[in-house]
Design a protein around this motif. Structure first.
Motif, PDB file in Angstrom:
ATOM      1  N   TYR A 267      28.493  40.250  30.263  1.00  0.00           N
ATOM      2  CA  TYR A 267      29.049  39.332  31.273  1.00  0.00           C
ATOM      3  C   TYR A 267      30.514  39.641  31.543  1.00  0.00           C
ATOM      4  O   TYR A 267      30.967  39.640  32.693  1.00  0.00           O
ATOM      5  N   SER A 268      31.271  39.958  30.493  1.00  0.00           N
ATOM      6  CA  SER A 268      32.686  40.287  30.652  1.00  0.00           C
ATOM      7  C   SER A 268      32.860  41.526  31.523  1.00  0.00           C
ATOM      8  O   SER A 268      33.763  41.582  32.371  1.00  0.00           O
ATOM      9  N   ALA A 269      31.985  42.504  31.336  1.00  0.00           N
ATOM     10  CA  ALA A 269      32.051  43.719  32.153  1.00  0.00           C
ATOM     11  C   ALA A 269      31.766  43.417  33.618  1.00  0.00           C
ATOM     12  O   ALA A 269      32.447  43.931  34.521  1.00  0.00           O
ATOM     13  N   LEU A 270      30.783  42.580  33.856  1.00  0.00           N
ATOM     14  CA  LEU A 270      30.450  42.203  35.239  1.00  0.00           C
ATOM     15  C   LEU A 270      31.605  41.464  35.903  1.00  0.00           C
ATOM     16  O   LEU A 270      31.924  41.700  37.082  1.00  0.00           O
ATOM     17  N   MET A 271      32.261  40.569  35.166  1.00  0.00           N
ATOM     18  CA  MET A 271      33.391  39.827  35.711  1.00  0.00           C
ATOM     19  C   MET A 271      34.584  40.748  35.987  1.00  0.00           C
ATOM     20  O   MET A 271      35.314  40.570  36.962  1.00  0.00           O
ATOM     21  N   MET A 272      34.786  41.730  35.112  1.00  0.00           N
ATOM     22  CA  MET A 272      35.865  42.687  35.324  1.00  0.00           C
ATOM     23  C   MET A 272      35.640  43.471  36.609  1.00  0.00           C
ATOM     24  O   MET A 272      36.558  43.637  37.425  1.00  0.00           O
ATOM     25  N   LEU A 273      34.396  43.919  36.838  1.00  0.00           N
ATOM     26  CA  LEU A 273      34.093  44.656  38.065  1.00  0.00           C
ATOM     27  C   LEU A 273      34.222  43.769  39.299  1.00  0.00           C
ATOM     28  O   LEU A 273      34.622  44.238  40.372  1.00  0.00           O
ATOM     29  N   GLU A 274      33.898  42.497  39.154  1.00  0.00           N
ATOM     30  CA  GLU A 274      34.075  41.569  40.276  1.00  0.00           C
ATOM     31  C   GLU A 274      35.545  41.453  40.642  1.00  0.00           C
ATOM     32  O   GLU A 274      35.911  41.482  41.821  1.00  0.00           O
ATOM     33  N   ASP A 275      36.414  41.310  39.640  1.00  0.00           N
ATOM     34  CA  ASP A 275      37.851  41.219  39.907  1.00  0.00           C
ATOM     35  C   ASP A 275      38.360  42.466  40.614  1.00  0.00           C
ATOM     36  O   ASP A 275      39.132  42.384  41.578  1.00  0.00           O
TER      37      ASP A 275
END
Length: 465
Positions: free
Chosen positions: A69-77
């Protein structure tokens, strides 16, 4: 009518204004993205060098639900910030393609995009390798991941056409090279190419441009239409070999990507991204071809009404209804569109009025502006519309059309998370053509006489060509 021309001091040719001469109210407000160019530069610097953070998740997506989930949020940012940078840089460059500072920002952006894409190239193949059982487990452990369920399904769907990580990195880093044929043509067409001035029906010498071409194609004077057509296509004819080469280069790019990703044809590759079966494409062509006799009948009727021995391309958009000359200011169009779209409800109208009051629309007719019309933007910005106002009925419909795209985008981004904050091209034209149909219906209902009704129907029929 808006005054969209300026006079040259040395002669009487009516020429397009420079971008610096355009009133601010005719332009879009890019300060809603960044307050000034310096703020864009600051944001660019912050996003540059993000490759290391992106790569820190490489090989770790299956470690835990929290890591995933953290990786997905980083890519979203990263995606949101990149979208803002692109919106500001691309819109400023499109408004004046000869603006070297804007062109410089656009070039820097494309380099950054290729670099970030290269860093992110491992991500989707790594997601696709995760088993459905593992992802299901992660979604149970981290409920926030359930919002990505359709995204995961898409990753598994495209898996068969993904390459190894190293190959994906190479393709991603070559993205700027792959876009060169299109970029070259845009610079040639919108910046370097000039067109021979023509005389209008009053004998006034007018500077020709992409934006004015459509207006001249609607002139009743056939000599004006013919001269405008020749002015435009004589210039393209001078660069026919260059245009052919850019097209051939783009075809080679498309063919290369088709081959390396294992598609059987270019058509399959083009339709795959939007998950459109080739049978649907074939059905659409069959439906259109089945109705071609009606289009041919309409063109024969046009030839008869215009009393022509031969009909040419420059005759296809001339008005067929006599004694009616429709002209609209931008403010006229705004009022018409707001009234015509009332059936869509107060929430829709509120966003529509926001588009006008907050200057989402750049409608100035200035030199070196990108040709055509579009709606664009990103997840963290409002939509933006580009067009060049000429005061025609077709301009009114173009504005309604692009507003359909923009408000569709606004509601999508307002209602959906980032990963679903866009829509495929196959669906995009529904919102825009709905607006056109509502405008047609409104104009027919409010027409003061049969001539006005006939003019609206004339425009509607011309849209099928």
């Amino acid at each position: 009518m808006l005054n969209v021309y300026r006079k040259k001091e040395k002669d009487s040719t009516l020429a397009q204004r420079k971008r610096s001469e355009v009133p601010v109210e005719e332009t879009w407000d890019l300060t809603t993205v960044y307050a000034a160019d310096d703020n864009w530069e600051d944001a660019f610097k912050k996003l540059s060098g993000k490759e290391e953070e992106i790569l820190s998740y490489r090989g770790k997506l299956d470690e835990s639900a929290d890591t995933f989930y953290s990786a997905l949020m980083m890519l979203e940012d990263v995606g949101c910030e990149l979208g803002k940078l692109a919106t500001y840089a691309m819109r400023a460059s499109d408004a004046d393609t000869a603006d070297q500072k804007a062109l410089g920002r656009k070039s820097k952006l494309m380099q950054l995009f290729a670099s970030l894409q290269g860093a992110m190239a491992y991500f989707e193949p790594e997601v696709a390798k995760l088993s459905e059982a593992k992802v299901s487990q992660f979604m149970q452990e981290k409920p926030e991941l359930k919002d990505f369920e359709h995204y995961f399904s898409e990753m598994w769907r495209i898996k068969k056409h993904q390459l190894s990580e190293k190959e994906e990195v190479l393709l991603a880093k070559a993205s700027q090279i792959f876009s060169d044929p299109n970029e070259t043509f845009d610079v040639l067409s919108d910046t370097d190419m000039t067109f021979r001035p023509i005389k209008d029906e009053k004998g006034q010498t007018i500077e020709m441009s992409h934006a004015r071409f459509g207006r001249f194609m609607e002139k009743r004077d056939r000599r004006v239409r013919k001269d405008a057509f020749r002015s435009m296509y004589e210039s393209y004819g001078q660069f026919r070999n260059t245009c052919a080469q850019t097209l051939a280069s783009q075809i080679r790019v498309n063919s290369y990507i088709k081959d390396v990703r294992g598609f059987s044809s270019g058509r399959e590759a083009a339709l795959f991204e939007n998950n459109i079966p080739e049978t649907v494409y074939d059905s659409l062509l069959e439906a259109v071809n089945a109705k071609l006799p009606l289009l041919h009948r309409y063109v024969r009727l046009r030839k008869e009404i215009m009393n022509l021995d031969e009909i040419h391309s420059y005759d296809l958009y001339a008005p067929l209804v006599k004694d009616i000359d429709l002209k609209f200011s931008f403010e006229d169009a705004q009022e018409l569109i707001v009234k015509a779209l009332q059936p869509l409800g107060p929430e829709y109208i509120a966003v529509l009025e926001k588009a006008f009051s907050e200057r989402w629309i750049d409608y100035a007719d200035n030199a070196n502006k990108r040709s055509g019309a579009y709606s664009s933007g990103s997840y963290k910005t409002n939509p933006f519309i580009l067009m060049s106002w000429q005061g025609t009925l077709d301009n009114v419909f173009t504005l309604a059309h692009e507003l359909g795209h923009s408000i569709h985008s606004w509601f999508t981004r307002d209602s959906q998370p980032y990963q679903y904050g866009d829509y495929c091209i196959f669906l995009a034209e529904i919102a825009s053509t709905t607006n056109e149909n509502l405008l047609t219906e409104y104009l027919l209902k409010k027409a003061e006489n049969d001539k006005m009704k006939a003019a609206v129907i004339n425009h509607y029929l011309d849209g099928f060509k």
